[in-house]
Motif scaffolding. Sequence first.
Motif, PDB file in Angstrom:
ATOM      1  N   ILE A 176      30.565  47.206  52.982  1.00 32.00           N
ATOM      2  CA  ILE A 176      29.917  45.907  53.223  1.00 32.00           C
ATOM      3  C   ILE A 176      28.719  45.742  52.291  1.00 32.00           C
ATOM      4  O   ILE A 176      28.507  44.672  51.699  1.00 32.00           O
ATOM      5  CB  ILE A 176      29.477  45.776  54.697  1.00 32.00           C
ATOM      6  N   PHE A 177      27.939  46.825  52.141  1.00 27.87           N
ATOM      7  CA  PHE A 177      26.773  46.769  51.250  1.00 27.87           C
ATOM      8  C   PHE A 177      27.206  46.569  49.796  1.00 27.87           C
ATOM      9  O   PHE A 177      26.572  45.815  49.048  1.00 27.87           O
ATOM     10  CB  PHE A 177      25.955  48.057  51.389  1.00 27.87           C
ATOM     11  N   CYS A 178      28.302  47.223  49.392  1.00 29.39           N
ATOM     12  CA  CYS A 178      28.818  47.074  48.023  1.00 29.39           C
ATOM     13  C   CYS A 178      29.304  45.644  47.775  1.00 29.39           C
ATOM     14  O   CYS A 178      29.099  45.092  46.690  1.00 29.39           O
ATOM     15  CB  CYS A 178      29.952  48.062  47.770  1.00 29.39           C
ATOM     16  N   ILE A 179      29.934  45.053  48.773  1.00 28.81           N
ATOM     17  CA  ILE A 179      30.381  43.652  48.662  1.00 28.81           C
ATOM     18  C   ILE A 179      29.168  42.737  48.484  1.00 28.81           C
ATOM     19  O   ILE A 179      29.180  41.819  47.649  1.00 28.81           O
ATOM     20  CB  ILE A 179      31.201  43.241  49.901  1.00 28.81           C
ATOM     21  N   TYR A 180      28.114  43.021  49.242  1.00 31.08           N
ATOM     22  CA  TYR A 180      26.871  42.234  49.120  1.00 31.08           C
ATOM     23  C   TYR A 180      26.299  42.353  47.704  1.00 31.08           C
ATOM     24  O   TYR A 180      25.874  41.354  47.108  1.00 31.08           O
ATOM     25  CB  TYR A 180      25.854  42.721  50.155  1.00 31.08           C
ATOM     26  N   LEU A 181      26.305  43.555  47.156  1.00 31.28           N
ATOM     27  CA  LEU A 181      25.786  43.777  45.799  1.00 31.28           C
ATOM     28  C   LEU A 181      26.627  43.034  44.761  1.00 31.28           C
ATOM     29  O   LEU A 181      26.090  42.438  43.818  1.00 31.28           O
ATOM     30  CB  LEU A 181      25.767  45.273  45.466  1.00 31.28           C
ATOM     31  N   LEU A 182      27.942  43.071  44.931  1.00 34.97           N
ATOM     32  CA  LEU A 182      28.842  42.421  43.972  1.00 34.97           C
ATOM     33  C   LEU A 182      28.702  40.906  43.988  1.00 34.97           C
ATOM     34  O   LEU A 182      28.918  40.245  42.968  1.00 34.97           O
ATOM     35  CB  LEU A 182      30.294  42.816  44.263  1.00 34.97           C
ATOM     36  N   LEU A 183      28.346  40.363  45.125  1.00 32.07           N
ATOM     37  CA  LEU A 183      28.157  38.909  45.223  1.00 32.07           C
ATOM     38  C   LEU A 183      26.968  38.444  44.377  1.00 32.07           C
ATOM     39  O   LEU A 183      26.924  37.289  43.937  1.00 32.07           O
ATOM     40  CB  LEU A 183      27.959  38.482  46.682  1.00 32.07           C
ATOM     41  N   ASN A 184      26.010  39.366  44.131  1.00 32.37           N
ATOM     42  CA  ASN A 184      24.861  39.028  43.263  1.00 32.37           C
ATOM     43  C   ASN A 184      25.282  38.908  41.802  1.00 32.37           C
ATOM     44  O   ASN A 184      24.691  38.159  41.031  1.00 32.37           O
ATOM     45  CB  ASN A 184      23.775  40.097  43.378  1.00 32.37           C
ATOM     46  N   TYR A 238      40.873  47.191  24.154  1.00 26.55           N
ATOM     47  CA  TYR A 238      41.222  47.646  25.504  1.00 26.55           C
ATOM     48  C   TYR A 238      41.302  46.414  26.416  1.00 26.55           C
ATOM     49  O   TYR A 238      40.283  45.767  26.671  1.00 26.55           O
ATOM     50  CB  TYR A 238      40.175  48.614  26.045  1.00 26.55           C
ATOM     51  N   ILE A 239      42.494  46.106  26.896  1.00 25.59           N
ATOM     52  CA  ILE A 239      42.663  44.922  27.759  1.00 25.59           C
ATOM     53  C   ILE A 239      42.459  45.352  29.202  1.00 25.59           C
ATOM     54  O   ILE A 239      43.323  45.986  29.811  1.00 25.59           O
ATOM     55  CB  ILE A 239      44.058  44.278  27.574  1.00 25.59           C
ATOM     56  N   THR A 240      41.293  45.027  29.738  1.00 26.07           N
ATOM     57  CA  THR A 240      40.957  45.393  31.109  1.00 26.07           C
ATOM     58  C   THR A 240      40.871  44.141  31.980  1.00 26.07           C
ATOM     59  O   THR A 240      40.844  43.017  31.461  1.00 26.07           O
ATOM     60  CB  THR A 240      39.614  46.131  31.153  1.00 26.07           C
ATOM     61  N   ILE A 241      40.803  44.336  33.270  1.00 22.70           N
ATOM     62  CA  ILE A 241      40.713  43.211  34.208  1.00 22.70           C
ATOM     63  C   ILE A 241      39.474  42.358  33.930  1.00 22.70           C
ATOM     64  O   ILE A 241      39.575  41.130  33.853  1.00 22.70           O
ATOM     65  CB  ILE A 241      40.744  43.719  35.665  1.00 22.70           C
ATOM     66  N   PRO A 242      38.278  42.947  33.732  1.00 22.01           N
ATOM     67  CA  PRO A 242      37.080  42.125  33.475  1.00 22.01           C
ATOM     68  C   PRO A 242      37.139  41.303  32.186  1.00 22.01           C
ATOM     69  O   PRO A 242      36.589  40.203  32.136  1.00 22.01           O
ATOM     70  CB  PRO A 242      35.950  43.154  33.408  1.00 22.01           C
ATOM     71  N   ASN A 243      37.777  41.842  31.093  1.00 22.80           N
ATOM     72  CA  ASN A 243      37.778  41.053  29.856  1.00 22.80           C
ATOM     73  C   ASN A 243      39.039  40.196  29.698  1.00 22.80           C
ATOM     74  O   ASN A 243      39.190  39.494  28.698  1.00 22.80           O
ATOM     75  CB  ASN A 243      37.555  41.936  28.612  1.00 22.80           C
ATOM     76  N   TYR A 244      39.946  40.249  30.692  1.00 24.47           N
ATOM     77  CA  TYR A 244      41.134  39.391  30.669  1.00 24.47           C
ATOM     78  C   TYR A 244      40.970  38.208  31.629  1.00 24.47           C
ATOM     79  O   TYR A 244      41.315  37.079  31.290  1.00 24.47           O
ATOM     80  CB  TYR A 244      42.372  40.207  31.041  1.00 24.47           C
ATOM     81  N   PHE A 245      40.444  38.487  32.805  1.00 25.62           N
ATOM     82  CA  PHE A 245      40.216  37.446  33.805  1.00 25.62           C
ATOM     83  C   PHE A 245      38.770  36.962  33.756  1.00 25.62           C
ATOM     84  O   PHE A 245      37.914  37.625  33.175  1.00 25.62           O
ATOM     85  CB  PHE A 245      40.532  37.968  35.215  1.00 25.62           C
ATOM     86  N   LYS A 246      38.513  35.851  34.420  1.00 25.84           N
ATOM     87  CA  LYS A 246      37.141  35.340  34.525  1.00 25.84           C
ATOM     88  C   LYS A 246      36.334  36.235  35.463  1.00 25.84           C
ATOM     89  O   LYS A 246      36.889  36.979  36.273  1.00 25.84           O
ATOM     90  CB  LYS A 246      37.165  33.909  35.052  1.00 25.84           C
ATOM     91  N   SER A 247      35.016  36.134  35.362  1.00 21.53           N
ATOM     92  CA  SER A 247      34.117  36.982  36.158  1.00 21.53           C
ATOM     93  C   SER A 247      34.350  36.815  37.654  1.00 21.53           C
ATOM     94  O   SER A 247      34.370  37.800  38.406  1.00 21.53           O
ATOM     95  CB  SER A 247      32.660  36.665  35.829  1.00 21.53           C
ATOM     96  N   ASN A 248      34.527  35.563  38.103  1.00 26.11           N
ATOM     97  CA  ASN A 248      34.738  35.304  39.533  1.00 26.11           C
ATOM     98  C   ASN A 248      36.052  35.909  40.023  1.00 26.11           C
ATOM     99  O   ASN A 248      36.136  36.412  41.146  1.00 26.11           O
ATOM    100  CB  ASN A 248      34.727  33.802  39.820  1.00 26.11           C
ATOM    101  N   THR A 258      37.564  38.582  38.697  1.00 29.20           N
ATOM    102  CA  THR A 258      37.347  40.036  38.737  1.00 29.20           C
ATOM    103  C   THR A 258      36.580  40.434  39.981  1.00 29.20           C
ATOM    104  O   THR A 258      36.928  41.412  40.660  1.00 29.20           O
ATOM    105  CB  THR A 258      36.571  40.503  37.487  1.00 29.20           C
ATOM    106  N   LYS A 259      35.548  39.664  40.289  1.00 28.51           N
ATOM    107  CA  LYS A 259      34.748  39.928  41.480  1.00 28.51           C
ATOM    108  C   LYS A 259      35.609  39.836  42.739  1.00 28.51           C
ATOM    109  O   LYS A 259      35.511  40.676  43.640  1.00 28.51           O
ATOM    110  CB  LYS A 259      33.604  38.915  41.550  1.00 28.51           C
ATOM    111  N   SER A 260      36.466  38.813  42.794  1.00 29.85           N
ATOM    112  CA  SER A 260      37.358  38.621  43.953  1.00 29.85           C
ATOM    113  C   SER A 260      38.326  39.790  44.110  1.00 29.85           C
ATOM    114  O   SER A 260      38.612  40.228  45.232  1.00 29.85           O
ATOM    115  CB  SER A 260      38.145  37.313  43.805  1.00 29.85           C
ATOM    116  N   ILE A 261      38.819  40.306  42.985  1.00 32.25           N
ATOM    117  CA  ILE A 261      39.751  41.443  43.020  1.00 32.25           C
ATOM    118  C   ILE A 261      39.066  42.678  43.598  1.00 32.25           C
ATOM    119  O   ILE A 261      39.609  43.353  44.482  1.00 32.25           O
ATOM    120  CB  ILE A 261      40.298  41.745  41.600  1.00 32.25           C
TER     121      ILE A 261
END
Length: 310
Positions: free
Chosen positions: A269-277, A217-227, A229-232
């Motif tokens: 905003i809270f979800c963005i904060y969580l994703l930055l971790n 399964y070619i998904t965004i997280p396993n095709y792109f780098k972690s950073n 994916t996080k930016s997307i």
Amino acid sequence: MNYSEKENFQQKNIKSKSLFYRVSQFVGFLLGARFFVAILLTFALYVSTFFLFNQDETFRKFVFDFKVHGIIFCTVLTILAGGIINQFYDFEKDHIVKPFRTRIQSFIKQKYFLYVYLFLCIISLTVAWLISHNVFLFFVVYQFFMWFYSHKLSRILIVNNLTFVSLTLYPFFGMMVYYETFSRKVLLMAIFLFLILLCIDIVKDTLTKSVDKAFGYITIPNYFKSNTTKSIIISLLIITMAVSMKLIIRTGISGFMAYYFTGGLFVMIFCIYLLLNSTRKSKFLTLNILRFWVFVGIIAMLLNGIENKL
């Protein structure tokens, strides 16, 4: 223990095992068909149909509008069928990702899931044909893409996420066309929901990254780098916030829905904060917060609709 008591004990044991087996089969079917997801979507369809798309019709007239109930009935059957065919194609992957659910489902042979899938599709299309030829065509397209997504599209980069979200919203689009409810507010709400569901799907993929890759399964997280994916995901959340602000400022939305979209800004905003971790726990928490916020949106629409109707 004499022979008679021993025989009674064995019979009770056989009955208890048989009951456990039947219950396990039933639970396995419900999980395989994603029955609880179908219930939530049915509730969302009824709420959005009456309070958003169908604002001029009285409640009494709506209750006796059997055509609408028939369309929603066909939708529920199609969603159940879609859940079955999806778990059929994802069975090997689910062994690792969802071991408990797969173990429960193992009490039923896969061929019986396929029989039920075909039965649900046939009943749905039969009812759709009785309603109208256009409704029949609508559900033929829906069922085809449900199958094609599970068979092929779920393995294609970006297409998998876009198709999944589009199929989730497809019944709502159908109701919007049926009632000819075209407005800026409805369009922005559709974009908001599309974006938040897209975020949910991509975050979900980050939690099954390695398993998806192993099964092709070619998904965004396993095709792109972690950073990347996080930016997307963060970019999508920011766009979702912009849509929320547009809804609040430009459409004159009021009542519980105004509170919902205003509160949504802080949730994003809270979800963005969580994703930055960038930890697995923070991603899991983000996923469930976004899912819960979609449910809150349905309740807010219900309360807002009741308030407007009174």
